[in-house]
Design a protein around this motif. Structure first.
Motif, PDB file in Angstrom:
ATOM      1  N   ALA A 146     -18.741  14.940 -13.488  1.00  0.00           N
ATOM      2  CA  ALA A 146     -19.906  15.589 -14.097  1.00  0.00           C
ATOM      3  C   ALA A 146     -21.172  15.286 -13.298  1.00  0.00           C
ATOM      4  O   ALA A 146     -21.991  16.175 -13.042  1.00  0.00           O
ATOM      5  N   ALA A 147     -21.322  14.030 -12.902  1.00  0.00           N
ATOM      6  CA  ALA A 147     -22.497  13.646 -12.107  1.00  0.00           C
ATOM      7  C   ALA A 147     -22.495  14.347 -10.758  1.00  0.00           C
ATOM      8  O   ALA A 147     -23.527  14.836 -10.297  1.00  0.00           O
ATOM      9  N   LYS A 148     -21.320  14.409 -10.121  1.00  0.00           N
ATOM     10  CA  LYS A 148     -21.214  15.066  -8.823  1.00  0.00           C
ATOM     11  C   LYS A 148     -21.591  16.541  -8.931  1.00  0.00           C
ATOM     12  O   LYS A 148     -22.302  17.081  -8.079  1.00  0.00           O
ATOM     13  N   VAL A 159     -24.654  11.551 -18.558  1.00  0.00           N
ATOM     14  CA  VAL A 159     -24.729  12.236 -17.265  1.00  0.00           C
ATOM     15  C   VAL A 159     -25.862  11.644 -16.424  1.00  0.00           C
ATOM     16  O   VAL A 159     -25.710  11.433 -15.212  1.00  0.00           O
ATOM     17  N   ARG A 160     -26.978  11.353 -17.049  1.00  0.00           N
ATOM     18  CA  ARG A 160     -28.113  10.790 -16.308  1.00  0.00           C
ATOM     19  C   ARG A 160     -27.747   9.448 -15.672  1.00  0.00           C
ATOM     20  O   ARG A 160     -28.106   9.169 -14.523  1.00  0.00           O
ATOM     21  N   LYS A 161     -27.040   8.617 -16.418  1.00  0.00           N
ATOM     22  CA  LYS A 161     -26.592   7.334 -15.864  1.00  0.00           C
ATOM     23  C   LYS A 161     -25.590   7.554 -14.736  1.00  0.00           C
ATOM     24  O   LYS A 161     -25.604   6.840 -13.728  1.00  0.00           O
ATOM     25  N   ALA A 162     -24.747   8.543 -14.911  1.00  0.00           N
ATOM     26  CA  ALA A 162     -23.764   8.847 -13.869  1.00  0.00           C
ATOM     27  C   ALA A 162     -24.443   9.379 -12.613  1.00  0.00           C
ATOM     28  O   ALA A 162     -23.986   9.097 -11.489  1.00  0.00           O
ATOM     29  N   ILE A 163     -25.518  10.129 -12.765  1.00  0.00           N
ATOM     30  CA  ILE A 163     -26.278  10.617 -11.615  1.00  0.00           C
ATOM     31  C   ILE A 163     -26.880   9.440 -10.848  1.00  0.00           C
ATOM     32  O   ILE A 163     -26.825   9.384  -9.612  1.00  0.00           O
ATOM     33  N   ASP A 164     -27.449   8.479 -11.570  1.00  0.00           N
ATOM     34  CA  ASP A 164     -27.984   7.278 -10.921  1.00  0.00           C
ATOM     35  C   ASP A 164     -26.893   6.555 -10.133  1.00  0.00           C
ATOM     36  O   ASP A 164     -27.114   6.125  -8.991  1.00  0.00           O
ATOM     37  N   TYR A 193     -24.218   7.845  -8.914  1.00  0.00           N
ATOM     38  CA  TYR A 193     -23.836   8.689  -7.776  1.00  0.00           C
ATOM     39  C   TYR A 193     -24.800   8.473  -6.605  1.00  0.00           C
ATOM     40  O   TYR A 193     -24.390   8.305  -5.454  1.00  0.00           O
ATOM     41  N   TYR A 194     -26.120   8.472  -6.895  1.00  0.00           N
ATOM     42  CA  TYR A 194     -27.111   8.235  -5.845  1.00  0.00           C
ATOM     43  C   TYR A 194     -26.930   6.860  -5.222  1.00  0.00           C
ATOM     44  O   TYR A 194     -27.039   6.687  -4.000  1.00  0.00           O
ATOM     45  N   LEU A 195     -26.661   5.873  -6.065  1.00  0.00           N
ATOM     46  CA  LEU A 195     -26.482   4.514  -5.564  1.00  0.00           C
ATOM     47  C   LEU A 195     -25.283   4.430  -4.616  1.00  0.00           C
ATOM     48  O   LEU A 195     -25.333   3.759  -3.585  1.00  0.00           O
ATOM     49  N   LYS A 196     -24.224   5.148  -4.962  1.00  0.00           N
ATOM     50  CA  LYS A 196     -23.011   5.118  -4.145  1.00  0.00           C
ATOM     51  C   LYS A 196     -23.202   5.839  -2.810  1.00  0.00           C
ATOM     52  O   LYS A 196     -22.829   5.308  -1.748  1.00  0.00           O
ATOM     53  N   TYR A 197     -23.788   7.012  -2.850  1.00  0.00           N
ATOM     54  CA  TYR A 197     -23.841   7.852  -1.646  1.00  0.00           C
ATOM     55  C   TYR A 197     -25.114   7.686  -0.820  1.00  0.00           C
ATOM     56  O   TYR A 197     -25.114   7.944   0.380  1.00  0.00           O
ATOM     57  N   LEU A 254     -31.096   3.929  -5.817  1.00  0.00           N
ATOM     58  CA  LEU A 254     -31.376   4.764  -6.980  1.00  0.00           C
ATOM     59  C   LEU A 254     -32.522   5.722  -6.651  1.00  0.00           C
ATOM     60  O   LEU A 254     -33.325   5.449  -5.749  1.00  0.00           O
ATOM     61  N   PRO A 255     -32.634   6.841  -7.373  1.00  0.00           N
ATOM     62  CA  PRO A 255     -33.758   7.757  -7.113  1.00  0.00           C
ATOM     63  C   PRO A 255     -35.119   7.066  -7.195  1.00  0.00           C
ATOM     64  O   PRO A 255     -36.038   7.417  -6.450  1.00  0.00           O
ATOM     65  N   SER A 256     -35.250   6.076  -8.072  1.00  0.00           N
ATOM     66  CA  SER A 256     -36.534   5.386  -8.248  1.00  0.00           C
ATOM     67  C   SER A 256     -36.973   4.615  -7.010  1.00  0.00           C
ATOM     68  O   SER A 256     -38.161   4.272  -6.869  1.00  0.00           O
ATOM     69  N   TYR A 257     -36.053   4.339  -6.099  1.00  0.00           N
ATOM     70  CA  TYR A 257     -36.407   3.639  -4.857  1.00  0.00           C
ATOM     71  C   TYR A 257     -37.333   4.486  -3.992  1.00  0.00           C
ATOM     72  O   TYR A 257     -38.197   3.965  -3.290  1.00  0.00           O
ATOM     73  N   TYR A 258     -37.159   5.806  -4.081  1.00  0.00           N
ATOM     74  CA  TYR A 258     -37.960   6.720  -3.260  1.00  0.00           C
ATOM     75  C   TYR A 258     -39.268   7.021  -3.989  1.00  0.00           C
ATOM     76  O   TYR A 258     -39.463   8.093  -4.568  1.00  0.00           O
ATOM     77  N   CYS A 259     -40.167   6.046  -3.940  1.00  0.00           N
ATOM     78  CA  CYS A 259     -41.415   6.149  -4.687  1.00  0.00           C
ATOM     79  C   CYS A 259     -42.590   5.791  -3.792  1.00  0.00           C
ATOM     80  O   CYS A 259     -42.440   5.188  -2.725  1.00  0.00           O
ATOM     81  N   ALA A 260     -43.793   6.147  -4.237  1.00  0.00           N
ATOM     82  CA  ALA A 260     -45.002   5.925  -3.440  1.00  0.00           C
ATOM     83  C   ALA A 260     -45.200   4.454  -3.116  1.00  0.00           C
ATOM     84  O   ALA A 260     -45.611   4.101  -2.006  1.00  0.00           O
TER      85      ALA A 260
END
Length: 275
Positions: free
Chosen positions: A24-26, A190-195, A197-201, A205-211
């Motif tokens: 689902a996350a993928k 799903v939101r947790k699974a998306i996180d 997924y980003y961590l794996k690939y 996490l998306p939050s790392y890409y911040c100002a």
């Protein structure tokens, strides 16, 4: 896409998450990373054919480049989501009149560049290869293109870049992911699974890409141009960038929206280039 379609897709992904959360996350990430627009039309191609064409390779991705030669500084133009190098047509005309050396690119999965998916970390790596090849003095980026340019500068030694122009730039990938998840109506599972997924690939996490992480070490001169009523990227994100980008000026517009296409914006850019 109709209003009901994202809701139906979101419900399908939510249902799938109870049986196959990783799948689902993928699926959700793939939808988030697959542009539906941005290919070059015949009308756009006529203009882009006035440039010298080439490609820069990053791994198995071919990045299309367009060069309009000039004697002044090299300016790299980096577009955003579901766009292509044509979006800079009006600005290119003004830069040509001033005799700048102008370089524009098509992002992965956009324009005439290859690949089927797009994301900010990948885009930043492609930008870094272009910068190493052409050594621009200035980068002008719109939306996620601006953010990817800053990520490239943080992750790689790109000493040729002296100035950055950020147009409607997002400050945090996590906000973009959240907005997407809200739009699709995705559940917490799903939101947790998306996180995950980003961590794996992407190793982060998306939050790392911040100002906070990607602007604090950037010593280039910059201007941040953002519309107060931008409905795509909130003006609050421009304020966040300004807090961390020490050597940048924030210019607020009103009524231009996210595209920021106007004579006034172009004049701000030209004045900044002459400083």
């Amino acid at each position: 896409m109709s209003k009901i379609t994202p809701q139906l897709i979101g419900k399908t992904i939510n249902a799938l998450s109870y049986f196959q959360p990783k799948l689902a996350a993928k699926f959700a990430v793939k939808l988030f990373s697959t542009p539906q627009k941005g290919k070059i039309t015949e009308d756009q191609r006529a203009f882009l054919n006035t440039a010298v064409h080439d490609t820069v390779n990053y791994k198995d991705i071919q990045i299309k480049t367009y060069l309009w030669g000039g004697s002044k500084d090299t300016v790299l133009l980096v577009h955003g989501w579901e766009s292509n190098a044509f979006r800079w047509k009006d600005l290119i005309a003004l830069l040509k009149a001033e005799d700048y050396n102008i370089l524009a690119i098509d992002a992965p999965a956009h324009g005439d560049s290859s690949n089927k998916i797009f994301n900010a970390p990948m885009y930043s790596e492609c930008i870094s290869e272009v910068v190493k090849t052409y050594k621009p003095n200035v980068i002008i980026g719109h939306s996620i293109g601006a953010t990817a340019s800053i990520i490239a500068q943080e992750n790689h030694n790109l000493p040729s870049v002296e100035k950055n122009v950020l147009l409607g730039a997002p400050s945090n990938l996590a906000i973009s992911v959240k907005n997407y998840a809200d739009f699709m109506g995705l559940n917490k599972k799903v939101r947790k699974a998306i996180d995950a997924y980003y961590l794996k690939y992407f190793k982060h996490l998306p939050s790392y890409y911040c100002a906070e992480n990607f602007y604090k070490n950037n010593e280039t001169q910059g201007i941040i141009i953002h519309d107060k009523k931008d409905k795509i990227i909130s003006y609050r994100e421009a304020l966040d960038i300004k807090r961390h980008y020490k050597n940048a000026e924030l210019i607020k517009t009103q009524g231009l929206g996210h595209r920021l296409k106007s004579d006034a914006v172009c004049q701000h850019i030209l004045e900044f280039l002459k400083v």
